[in-house]
Design an enzyme around this catalytic site. Structure first.
Site, PDB file in Angstrom:
ATOM      1  N   ARG A  71       5.865  13.505  -4.942  1.00 59.66           N
ATOM      2  CA  ARG A  71       5.237  12.983  -3.725  1.00 59.66           C
ATOM      3  C   ARG A  71       5.407  14.110  -2.712  1.00 59.66           C
ATOM      4  O   ARG A  71       6.520  14.449  -2.333  1.00 59.66           O
ATOM      5  CB  ARG A  71       5.922  11.707  -3.275  1.00 59.66           C
ATOM      6  CG  ARG A  71       5.869  10.607  -4.352  1.00 59.66           C
ATOM      7  CD  ARG A  71       6.221   9.250  -3.779  1.00 59.66           C
ATOM      8  NE  ARG A  71       6.621   8.306  -4.823  1.00 59.66           N
ATOM      9  CZ  ARG A  71       5.780   7.512  -5.474  1.00 59.66           C
ATOM     10  NH1 ARG A  71       4.498   7.551  -5.236  1.00 59.66           N
ATOM     11  NH2 ARG A  71       6.232   6.666  -6.380  1.00 59.66           N
ATOM     12  N   GLY A  90      -3.382   6.926  -2.928  1.00 57.11           N
ATOM     13  CA  GLY A  90      -2.922   7.923  -1.952  1.00 57.11           C
ATOM     14  C   GLY A  90      -3.260   9.333  -2.417  1.00 57.11           C
ATOM     15  O   GLY A  90      -3.789  10.154  -1.650  1.00 57.11           O
ATOM     16  N   ILE A 119       0.651   2.313 -12.822  1.00 56.30           N
ATOM     17  CA  ILE A 119       1.014   1.143 -13.635  1.00 56.30           C
ATOM     18  C   ILE A 119       0.625  -0.159 -12.938  1.00 56.30           C
ATOM     19  O   ILE A 119       0.584  -1.206 -13.555  1.00 56.30           O
ATOM     20  CB  ILE A 119       2.527   1.094 -13.976  1.00 56.30           C
ATOM     21  CG1 ILE A 119       3.385   0.979 -12.707  1.00 56.30           C
ATOM     22  CG2 ILE A 119       2.933   2.287 -14.821  1.00 56.30           C
ATOM     23  CD1 ILE A 119       4.802   0.495 -12.989  1.00 56.30           C
ATOM     24  N   ASP A 120       0.351  -0.072 -11.641  1.00 61.71           N
ATOM     25  CA  ASP A 120       0.172  -1.300 -10.853  1.00 61.71           C
ATOM     26  C   ASP A 120      -1.189  -1.983 -11.050  1.00 61.71           C
ATOM     27  O   ASP A 120      -1.352  -3.130 -10.669  1.00 61.71           O
ATOM     28  CB  ASP A 120       0.332  -0.990  -9.359  1.00 61.71           C
ATOM     29  CG  ASP A 120       1.731  -0.506  -9.019  1.00 61.71           C
ATOM     30  OD1 ASP A 120       2.606  -0.610  -9.879  1.00 61.71           O
ATOM     31  OD2 ASP A 120       1.936  -0.023  -7.895  1.00 61.71           O
ATOM     32  N   GLU A 173       7.514  -7.303  -6.902  1.00 65.27           N
ATOM     33  CA  GLU A 173       8.385  -6.687  -5.889  1.00 65.27           C
ATOM     34  C   GLU A 173       7.816  -6.830  -4.478  1.00 65.27           C
ATOM     35  O   GLU A 173       8.556  -6.847  -3.512  1.00 65.27           O
ATOM     36  CB  GLU A 173       8.647  -5.209  -6.211  1.00 65.27           C
ATOM     37  CG  GLU A 173       7.420  -4.333  -6.214  1.00 65.27           C
ATOM     38  CD  GLU A 173       7.749  -2.850  -6.307  1.00 65.27           C
ATOM     39  OE1 GLU A 173       6.987  -2.131  -6.967  1.00 65.27           O
ATOM     40  OE2 GLU A 173       8.746  -2.417  -5.721  1.00 65.27           O
ATOM     41  N   ARG A 212      20.422 -16.082 -13.301  1.00 68.91           N
ATOM     42  CA  ARG A 212      20.662 -14.634 -13.219  1.00 68.91           C
ATOM     43  C   ARG A 212      19.392 -13.951 -12.713  1.00 68.91           C
ATOM     44  O   ARG A 212      18.284 -14.448 -12.931  1.00 68.91           O
ATOM     45  CB  ARG A 212      20.963 -14.048 -14.614  1.00 68.91           C
ATOM     46  CG  ARG A 212      22.163 -14.625 -15.312  1.00 68.91           C
ATOM     47  CD  ARG A 212      23.459 -14.049 -14.718  1.00 68.91           C
ATOM     48  NE  ARG A 212      24.631 -14.477 -15.473  1.00 68.91           N
ATOM     49  CZ  ARG A 212      25.253 -15.641 -15.306  1.00 68.91           C
ATOM     50  NH1 ARG A 212      24.804 -16.529 -14.426  1.00 68.91           N
ATOM     51  NH2 ARG A 212      26.322 -15.946 -16.032  1.00 68.91           N
ATOM     52  N   ARG A 224       7.975   1.761 -16.186  1.00 70.41           N
ATOM     53  CA  ARG A 224       7.057   2.875 -15.939  1.00 70.41           C
ATOM     54  C   ARG A 224       7.155   3.960 -17.007  1.00 70.41           C
ATOM     55  O   ARG A 224       6.253   4.786 -17.150  1.00 70.41           O
ATOM     56  CB  ARG A 224       7.347   3.452 -14.553  1.00 70.41           C
ATOM     57  CG  ARG A 224       6.111   3.966 -13.896  1.00 70.41           C
ATOM     58  CD  ARG A 224       6.298   4.098 -12.421  1.00 70.41           C
ATOM     59  NE  ARG A 224       7.011   5.321 -12.078  1.00 70.41           N
ATOM     60  CZ  ARG A 224       7.328   5.653 -10.818  1.00 70.41           C
ATOM     61  NH1 ARG A 224       6.995   4.860  -9.824  1.00 70.41           N
ATOM     62  NH2 ARG A 224       7.957   6.763 -10.576  1.00 70.41           N
TER      63      ARG A 224
HETATM   64  O1  F6P Z   1       3.029   2.742  -7.786  1.00 67.62           O
HETATM   65  C1  F6P Z   1       3.799   2.624  -8.910  1.00 67.62           C
HETATM   66  C2  F6P Z   1       5.176   2.149  -8.610  1.00 67.62           C
HETATM   67  O2  F6P Z   1       5.814   2.073  -9.834  1.00 67.62           O
HETATM   68  C3  F6P Z   1       5.299   0.825  -7.852  1.00 67.62           C
HETATM   69  O3  F6P Z   1       5.085  -0.285  -8.634  1.00 67.62           O
HETATM   70  C4  F6P Z   1       6.688   0.935  -7.284  1.00 67.62           C
HETATM   71  O4  F6P Z   1       6.815   0.191  -6.121  1.00 67.62           O
HETATM   72  C5  F6P Z   1       6.803   2.372  -6.979  1.00 67.62           C
HETATM   73  O5  F6P Z   1       5.900   3.056  -7.823  1.00 67.62           O
HETATM   74  C6  F6P Z   1       8.201   2.945  -7.139  1.00 67.62           C
HETATM   75  O6  F6P Z   1       8.114   4.290  -6.907  1.00 67.62           O
HETATM   76  P1  F6P Z   1       9.270   5.367  -6.940  1.00 67.62           P
HETATM   77  O7  F6P Z   1      10.483   4.735  -7.519  1.00 67.62           O
HETATM   78  O8  F6P Z   1       8.733   6.481  -7.752  1.00 67.62           O
HETATM   79  O9  F6P Z   1       9.440   5.772  -5.521  1.00 67.62           O
END
Ligand code: F6P
Length: 367
Positions: free
Chosen positions: A74, A106, A151-152, A251, A279, A288
């Site tokens: 990133r 992005g 993956i989303d 999430e 749990r 991922r």
């Molecule tokens: O966009 C993919 C994704 O796996 C999301 O589902 C998750 O919120 C995010 O990336 C986590 O990203 P990282 O742990 O790489 O910052």
């Protein structure tokens, strides 16, 4: 001669390697040269040995490997104009005139910004004396093509993104494993799955695994006292003879006032109100990583072919295309239209217009 750069950007996703392999090999077969740009936009900004010409054999074995072997990052520098100026410089120095980017919304927006600024960036490089006008001449137009690796499954204009199916498999296997231990102990499990602002993974996993309840951002519980509703459902399932309780939480799950619904909160609810031994399992990055399933390998391979063809078809006036798939057909639509539609979903959620969010995700959706 077309010299095609390829990079993977944003969160990695299974199948990205298959896409890179396909792009490199199709590019070579079509008489182009292929360049791998390492570590996403970071490689473009830094240049040097982070940009490397790839031959046929360089992508050998790529198909079956998870993640992205050419790396991803990133990259904050690319979000600044200065970073994009260095990127333009490095592209020209390597004589690269087209770029295929595999990433999320992005990353693809970033790619398009580079293309839109391109003429200005070239003039600036000439003014600064970093390149000559003669050097810049053959690179007046930059071609950008997008592939969606995420993956989303959170991008509009495509039915499925590269990596989402593998991730869903991974989640289902994990939920199945949890189910057997839950059954033994007659326990409840709250399972948190990825998907930032998108409930696709959570919803599909819930359907595939027969979960008792699911929370997704696009469709928060409607009643104020939704806690009583979920307990009622779970109690009914128990009365019907179920020995286990599985609740899946995306999430990004929220209530109708946009307040996050946390897995721990659901656990407390199930423990205190229902007396269930509960749990929480957060599946995290296991979702991922790992080998891509055949669907993602094939999808990425076919889309890689189309991406190179789109590069070869592009003219200075055509908007940057995004390669997708709809109703089992590979598609090629304007990238920015897809990004804008995707952003509209987030806007609809922020404005609490959940019906619109759901409709934008799936126009076929009915109550
Ligand atoms: O966009 C993919 C994704 O796996 C999301 O589902 C998750 O919120 C995010 O990336 C986590 O990203 P990282 O742990 O790489 O910052």
């Amino acid at each position: 001669k077309m010299r095609i750069g390829v990079l993977t950007s944003g969160g990695d996703s299974p199948g990205m390697n298959a896409a890179v392999r396909s792009i490199v090999r199709v590019a070579i077969s079509r008489g182009c040269e292929a360049y791998a740009i390492f570590e996403g936009y970071k490689g473009l900004v830094n240049g040097g040995d982070m940009i490397k010409k790839f031959e046929w054999g360089d992508v050998r074995g790529y198909l079956a490997i998870g993640g992205t072997l050419i790396g991803t990052a990133r990259c904050a520098a690319f979000r600044e104009r200065k970073g994009r100026l260095s990127s333009a410089y490095n592209l020209i120095k390597n004589k690269i005139n087209s770029l295929i980017v595999c990433g999320g919304d992005g990353s693809l927006t970033g790619a398009n910004a580079l293309r839109e600024e391109w003429p200005g960036l070239l003039s600036e490089l000439i003014e600064e004396g970093r390149i000559t006008a003669e050097e810049a001449e053959p690179y007046k137009h930059l071609i950008i093509v997008g592939l969606v690796g995420s993956i989303d499954n959170d991008m509009s204009s495509t039915d499925i993104t590269i990596g989402a199916t593998t991730s869903l498999h991974r989640i289902c296997e994990a939920v199945d494993s949890i189910s057997s231990t839950a059954l033994s102990h007659s326990r409840a499990f709250v399972i948190e799955v990825m998907g930032r602002h998108c409930g696709w993974l959570a919803l599909m996993a819930a359907v595939s695994c027969g979960a008792d309840f699911v929370f997704i951002p696009e469709r928060p519980p409607t009643r104020d006292d939704w806690e009583s509703d979920i307990c009622e459902v779970l109690e009914r399932h128990r009365r019907l003879g179920k020995r286990k309780t599985i609740v899946i939480v995306a999430e990004g799950a929220i209530d109708k006032n946009l307040k996050p619904i946390k897995s721990e909160y659901i656990k407390e609810l199930l423990t205190n109100r229902m007396g269930l031994d509960t749990r929480v399992t957060t599946l995290g990055h296991t979702q991922r990583g790992g080998r891509p399933c055949t669907f993602d390998r094939n999808l990425a391979t076919i889309q890689g072919v189309e991406a190179v063809e789109a590069v070869l078809r592009s003219t200075p006036d055509t908007p940057s295309p995004l390669i997708g798939v709809r109703q089992n057909k590979i598609t090629c639509d304007p990238l920015m239209l897809a990004v804008e539609k995707t952003n509209k979903i987030a806007e609809a959620i922020a404005q609490k217009n959940f019906r619109l969010a759901m409709d934008l995700r799936d126009p076929e959706f009915t109550e």
